[in-house]
Design a protein around this motif. Structure first.
Motif, short mmCIF file in Angstrom:
data_model
loop_
_atom_site.label_atom_id
_atom_site.label_comp_id
_atom_site.label_asym_id
_atom_site.label_seq_id
_atom_site.Cartn_x
_atom_site.Cartn_y
_atom_site.Cartn_z
N SER A 32 -20.88 8.73 56.20
CA SER A 32 -21.39 7.70 55.31
C SER A 32 -20.28 7.26 54.36
O SER A 32 -19.30 7.97 54.14
CB SER A 32 -22.60 8.22 54.51
OG SER A 32 -22.23 9.34 53.71
N ASN A 74 -21.86 -5.36 58.02
CA ASN A 74 -23.17 -5.17 58.64
C ASN A 74 -23.21 -5.67 60.08
O ASN A 74 -24.05 -5.23 60.87
CB ASN A 74 -24.23 -5.90 57.81
CG ASN A 74 -25.63 -5.38 58.08
OD1 ASN A 74 -25.85 -4.19 58.26
ND2 ASN A 74 -26.60 -6.29 58.10
N SER A 79 -21.94 0.37 62.20
CA SER A 79 -22.47 0.58 60.85
C SER A 79 -23.99 0.45 60.88
O SER A 79 -24.56 -0.22 61.74
CB SER A 79 -21.88 -0.43 59.87
OG SER A 79 -22.35 -1.74 60.15
N SER A 80 -24.63 1.09 59.91
CA SER A 80 -26.08 1.00 59.80
C SER A 80 -26.49 1.32 58.36
O SER A 80 -25.70 1.83 57.57
CB SER A 80 -26.76 1.98 60.76
OG SER A 80 -26.38 3.32 60.48
N ASN A 81 -27.73 0.96 58.04
CA ASN A 81 -28.31 1.27 56.73
C ASN A 81 -27.46 0.74 55.57
O ASN A 81 -27.34 1.39 54.54
CB ASN A 81 -28.51 2.78 56.56
CG ASN A 81 -29.42 3.36 57.61
OD1 ASN A 81 -30.42 2.74 58.00
ND2 ASN A 81 -29.08 4.54 58.12
N LEU A 82 -26.87 -0.45 55.74
CA LEU A 82 -26.03 -1.01 54.69
C LEU A 82 -26.87 -1.50 53.52
O LEU A 82 -27.89 -2.17 53.71
CB LEU A 82 -25.17 -2.15 55.24
CG LEU A 82 -24.13 -2.71 54.25
CD1 LEU A 82 -22.85 -3.08 54.99
CD2 LEU A 82 -24.66 -3.93 53.51
N LYS A 83 -26.42 -1.17 52.32
CA LYS A 83 -27.09 -1.63 51.09
C LYS A 83 -26.04 -2.16 50.12
O LYS A 83 -24.97 -1.56 49.96
CB LYS A 83 -27.86 -0.49 50.43
CG LYS A 83 -29.01 0.05 51.27
CD LYS A 83 -29.71 1.21 50.57
CE LYS A 83 -30.83 1.78 51.43
NZ LYS A 83 -31.49 2.94 50.77
N SER A 96 -23.18 0.80 50.11
CA SER A 96 -23.32 2.06 50.84
C SER A 96 -23.70 1.76 52.29
O SER A 96 -24.38 0.77 52.57
CB SER A 96 -24.37 2.96 50.19
OG SER A 96 -25.64 2.32 50.18
N LEU A 97 -23.26 2.61 53.19
CA LEU A 97 -23.60 2.45 54.60
C LEU A 97 -23.35 3.76 55.35
O LEU A 97 -22.64 4.64 54.87
CB LEU A 97 -22.78 1.32 55.24
CG LEU A 97 -21.25 1.43 55.23
CD1 LEU A 97 -20.72 2.17 56.46
CD2 LEU A 97 -20.61 0.05 55.17
N ASP A 98 -23.96 3.87 56.50
CA ASP A 98 -23.68 4.96 57.43
C ASP A 98 -22.84 4.40 58.56
O ASP A 98 -22.90 3.21 58.88
CB ASP A 98 -24.98 5.54 57.99
CG ASP A 98 -25.85 6.17 56.92
OD1 ASP A 98 -25.30 6.72 55.95
OD2 ASP A 98 -27.09 6.09 57.05
N SER A 100 -21.24 5.39 62.63
CA SER A 100 -21.18 6.32 63.77
C SER A 100 -19.74 6.70 64.06
O SER A 100 -19.48 7.77 64.60
CB SER A 100 -21.82 5.68 65.01
OG SER A 100 -21.21 4.43 65.31
#
Length: 234
Positions: A32, A74, A79-83, A96-98, A100
């Protein structure tokens, strides 16, 4: 065209006028990222001096620049769960992001043209940014190669001393510019999946944590490589 110019100008100020804390938590399956960006009020005031410009949306120029950057992140399949969060005053942004694969995310942003900026293996992370591979970063962040930015960045400023660079900023942005820039730093924090066994260029601050910090002016001139290596127990 005027709106595009101002968005690009805002992007310049993001780099030249802020303190950035970038945190990475690495795991065997990705990790992350957390970015905390604080922008100096002086440079926001400079943007407001474009008095003939009327925003065409509910967002400030700084907000648009950050939204465009977040959208680019994004769009990557890695990438995933970007805020994206803001304080509402255009002086602080948190992204913030996760991911892989952080290495593949950077390569993805580079359009698949290669990646010598960042290397991550099962037990090691290497960051290496120099004038020689700066063009890769320009692909990752396209506004860096725009003529409106180049006068501030390494393409024009490489070889300048800090004093010469500050004189240029004073001439272009006024006497407050150098003082604001002197307060601008980037700090990269890394949390590793195993205990750190070797570190070069960065500072170990815990059994699994390291930090690498540098003044923003070092990035804007790139007179020396910005690099560190962290290796951990697999």
């Amino acid at each position: 065209m005027k709106r595009l110019f101002l968005i690009l100008s805002a992007s310049v100020f993001i780099l030249a006028s802020c303190s950035v804390t970038q945190s990475f938590v690495l795991s065997k399956n990705g990790g992350s990222s957390f970015s905390d960006i604080k922008v100096d009020q002086f440079f926001l005031d400079v943007l407001e001096d474009f008095s003939d410009f009327t925003p065409q949306s509910d967002y400030s120029i700084m907000d648009e620049a950050m939204i465009n950057f977040a959208d680019r992140l994004n769009q990557s399949s890695y990438s995933s769960n970007l805020k994206l969060q803001t304080d509402g005053n255009s002086t602080r942004y948190i992204i913030s992001l996760d991911f892989s694969s952080l290495e593949k995310l950077v390569a993805d942003l580079n359009g698949g043209k290669g990646n010598t900026l960042l290397s991550i293996t099962e037990d090691k992370m290497v960051l290496n940014l120099s004038y020689d591979n700066y063009e890769e970063l320009e692909s990752v962040i396209p506004f860096l190669s725009d003529p409106n930015f180049e006068v501030y960045g390494p393409r024009y400023s490489n070889g300048m001393s800090d004093e010469e660079y500050m004189d240029m900023i004073s001439f272009l942005l006024g006497e407050e510019g150098p003082e604001a820039l002197k307060k601008s730093f980037v700090s990269i924090e890394i949390e590793t999946p195993g205990d750190i066994v070797s570190i070069k260029g960065a500072m170990k601050i815990g059994s699994r944590r390291a930090v690498y910090s540098f003044p923003v002016v070092d990035f804007l001139t790139l007179n020396k490589p910005l690099t560190f290596t962290v290796q951990w127990k697999n």
